[in-house]
Design a protein around this motif. Structure first.
Motif, PDB file in Angstrom:
ATOM      1  N   ILE A 173       8.687  12.140  -1.596  1.00 13.00           N
ATOM      2  CA  ILE A 173       7.289  11.962  -1.209  1.00 13.00           C
ATOM      3  C   ILE A 173       7.029  10.490  -0.917  1.00 13.00           C
ATOM      4  N   THR A 174       6.492  10.208   0.257  1.00 10.47           N
ATOM      5  CA  THR A 174       6.082   8.845   0.593  1.00 10.47           C
ATOM      6  C   THR A 174       4.613   8.866   1.000  1.00 10.47           C
ATOM      7  N   LEU A 175       3.914   7.805   0.660  1.00 10.38           N
ATOM      8  CA  LEU A 175       2.480   7.743   0.977  1.00 10.38           C
ATOM      9  C   LEU A 175       2.064   6.310   1.246  1.00 10.38           C
ATOM     10  N   ASP A 176       0.970   6.178   1.955  1.00  9.45           N
ATOM     11  CA  ASP A 176       0.369   4.875   2.221  1.00  9.45           C
ATOM     12  C   ASP A 176      -1.117   4.975   1.938  1.00  9.45           C
ATOM     13  N   THR A 177      -1.551   4.271   0.923  1.00  9.31           N
ATOM     14  CA  THR A 177      -2.935   4.395   0.471  1.00  9.31           C
ATOM     15  C   THR A 177      -3.922   3.661   1.371  1.00  9.31           C
ATOM     16  N   SER A 210       0.825  -1.210   0.000  1.00 12.34           N
ATOM     17  CA  SER A 210       0.000   0.000   0.000  1.00 12.34           C
ATOM     18  C   SER A 210       0.858   1.258   0.000  1.00 12.34           C
ATOM     19  N   GLN A 211       2.184   1.090  -0.138  1.00  9.58           N
ATOM     20  CA  GLN A 211       3.111   2.207   0.019  1.00  9.58           C
ATOM     21  C   GLN A 211       3.727   2.635  -1.303  1.00  9.58           C
ATOM     22  N   GLY A 212       3.949   3.931  -1.428  1.00  9.64           N
ATOM     23  CA  GLY A 212       4.545   4.467  -2.640  1.00  9.64           C
ATOM     24  C   GLY A 212       5.557   5.555  -2.331  1.00  9.64           C
ATOM     25  N   THR A 213       6.470   5.760  -3.277  1.00  2.94           N
ATOM     26  CA  THR A 213       7.504   6.785  -3.155  1.00  2.94           C
ATOM     27  C   THR A 213       7.680   7.480  -4.500  1.00  2.94           C
ATOM     28  N   VAL A 214       7.854   8.801  -4.460  1.00  2.00           N
ATOM     29  CA  VAL A 214       8.088   9.598  -5.670  1.00  2.00           C
ATOM     30  C   VAL A 214       9.191  10.599  -5.373  1.00  2.00           C
ATOM     31  N   TYR A 215      10.041  10.817  -6.377  1.00  2.00           N
ATOM     32  CA  TYR A 215      11.150  11.746  -6.196  1.00  2.00           C
ATOM     33  C   TYR A 215      11.611  12.250  -7.563  1.00  2.00           C
ATOM     34  N   GLY A 216      11.492  13.547  -7.811  1.00  2.00           N
ATOM     35  CA  GLY A 216      12.002  14.152  -9.030  1.00  2.00           C
ATOM     36  C   GLY A 216      13.483  14.450  -8.876  1.00  2.00           C
ATOM     37  N   ILE A 217      14.304  13.855  -9.738  1.00  6.18           N
ATOM     38  CA  ILE A 217      15.762  13.900  -9.564  1.00  6.18           C
ATOM     39  C   ILE A 217      16.406  14.773 -10.628  1.00  6.18           C
ATOM     40  N   ASP A 218      16.950  15.876 -10.209  1.00  2.00           N
ATOM     41  CA  ASP A 218      17.729  16.730 -11.097  1.00  2.00           C
ATOM     42  C   ASP A 218      19.135  16.151 -11.208  1.00  2.00           C
ATOM     43  N   TYR A 219      19.731  16.244 -12.375  1.00  3.27           N
ATOM     44  CA  TYR A 219      21.046  15.651 -12.584  1.00  3.27           C
ATOM     45  C   TYR A 219      22.142  16.322 -11.753  1.00  3.27           C
ATOM     46  N   LYS A 220      21.810  17.456 -11.121  1.00  4.98           N
ATOM     47  CA  LYS A 220      22.780  18.104 -10.245  1.00  4.98           C
ATOM     48  C   LYS A 220      22.806  17.451  -8.862  1.00  4.98           C
ATOM     49  N   GLY A 221      21.828  16.614  -8.579  1.00  2.00           N
ATOM     50  CA  GLY A 221      21.754  15.936  -7.286  1.00  2.00           C
ATOM     51  C   GLY A 221      20.843  16.683  -6.342  1.00  2.00           C
ATOM     52  N   PRO A 222      20.495  16.052  -5.199  1.00  2.35           N
ATOM     53  CA  PRO A 222      20.855  14.697  -4.805  1.00  2.35           C
ATOM     54  C   PRO A 222      20.264  13.649  -5.758  1.00  2.35           C
TER      55      PRO A 222
END
Length: 333
Positions: free
Chosen positions: A217-221, A154-166
């Motif tokens: 971003i983390t979530l639990d539906t 029921s868990q999810g993670t999202v992260y927009g990653i720029d090539y400059k980091g992190p």
């Protein structure tokens, strides 16, 4: 044409400028399973300019509870996900350009794929951590932003990653040795929709020059929880990738011929001509088309793909897998 998208254009933070930018954007989606297919459908409905979709699997009945772009007929006909998805998307919006690659991503071909496709941004639709780390390296090397998305249980993670980091390695320094899988741990369809929507939301921010949210971003539906962390706190000032530009996975040799997967499954790799000569194998061909063949051997079920990959289900250990690989290899020499 703008009338078609009038409802999203009326949102002031997107507007006509955002719509025009979206129509000029080329998105590569790595994986056409649950997350990848839903991201592709949302972007297609919104009027994305071009999609390149990469996946190596065919549609299976067990996909349908969470992969809403596919049908029972796709599974029955053993259609590659990229081809079934392309047809579905063009039925929704015939004005977009869709490129499909029905192949496995490896450390030896991913750079060529990105150079040839030349996407503006990459979106994660994978369920395989090694491929995600590989995408992390190649996107940093080519200065391409990418959006990480994962869902299990029921868990999810999202992260927009720029090539400059992190980068992903800053967040998860070591690749999980036994990554969770929906085939073992299960997954609720609701978390798929939420994660895919958040991935596209990060992309829309990037398109409109607002930039990624800079949040993990983390979530639990199921427990209805949502949490964010400022990614700047996660920056590793000694990161081998986004600081020292060391790309260990990209420089690895090709995969082995026998590779353990989750759920008592092994992946065999043969030359692609095995597909044509599958009738020489000591196995019964139960079903076949031009994309895949279903075989059985001593109560072991096998899916043979056009590029020579073979998923073998129900083996007990690597010793048994190696012995079967050798047996099959000898039968087609």
């Amino acid at each position: 044409m703008m009338e078609r998208y009038s409802r999203q254009i009326r949102y002031k933070n997107f507007g006509e400028q955002g719509q025009r930018k979206l129509a000029q954007t080329h998105v590569m989606i790595v994986g056409a399973g649950a997350l990848g297919s839903h991201c592709a459908e949302i972007l297609t409905r919104m009027g994305i300019g071009e999609l390149t979709i990469i996946d190596m699997d065919i549609v299976e009945l067990s996909n349908l509870h969470r992969q809403a772009t596919y049908s029972e007929n796709d599974a029955q006909m053993m259609i590659p996900k990229v081809e079934a998805l392309k047809k579905h998307l063009l039925d929704i919006n015939s004005n977009i350009k869709i490129n499909t690659l029905y192949k496995e991503i490896t450390c030896t071909n991913i750079e060529h794929i990105l150079r040839k496709s030349n996407p503006d941004i990459v979106m994660d639709g994978m369920d395989h951590f090694k491929i995600r780390y590989l995408v992390n390296e190649v996107c940093h090397k080519f200065s391409i932003p990418w959006i990480y998305g994962a869902a299990i249980g029921s868990q999810g993670t999202v992260y927009g990653i720029d090539y400059k980091g992190p980068c992903l390695k800053c967040v998860l320094d070591k690749m999980p040795e036994s990554a969770e899988s929906c085939s073992i741990n299960g997954v609720l369809p609701t978390v798929i929709y939420q994660v895919a929507s958040m991935e596209v939301s990060e992309l829309l921010r990037w398109i409109t020059a607002s930039g990624f949210s800079q949040k993990l971003i983390t979530l639990d539906t199921f427990s209805i929880q949502y949490h964010t962390v400022n990614i700047n706190q996660l920056k590793n000032d000694d990161c081998s990738i986004c600081v020292h530009q060391r790309y260990d996975l990209l420089n690895q040799p090709q995969h082995t011929n026998v590779e353990s997967q989750c759920g008592n499954t092994f992946l065999f790799r043969f030359d692609e001509n095995i597909f044509e000569y599958a009738h020489y194998l000591p196995a019964k061909i139960k079903k076949a088309n031009s994309f895949a063949k279903l075989l059985s051997y001593n109560e072991i079920n096998i899916t043979l793909f056009k590029d020579g990959r073979m998923n073998v289900y129900g083996l007990e250990d690597e010793g048994q897998a190696q012995a079967l690989y050798t047996h099959f290899a000898k039968s087609i020499k």
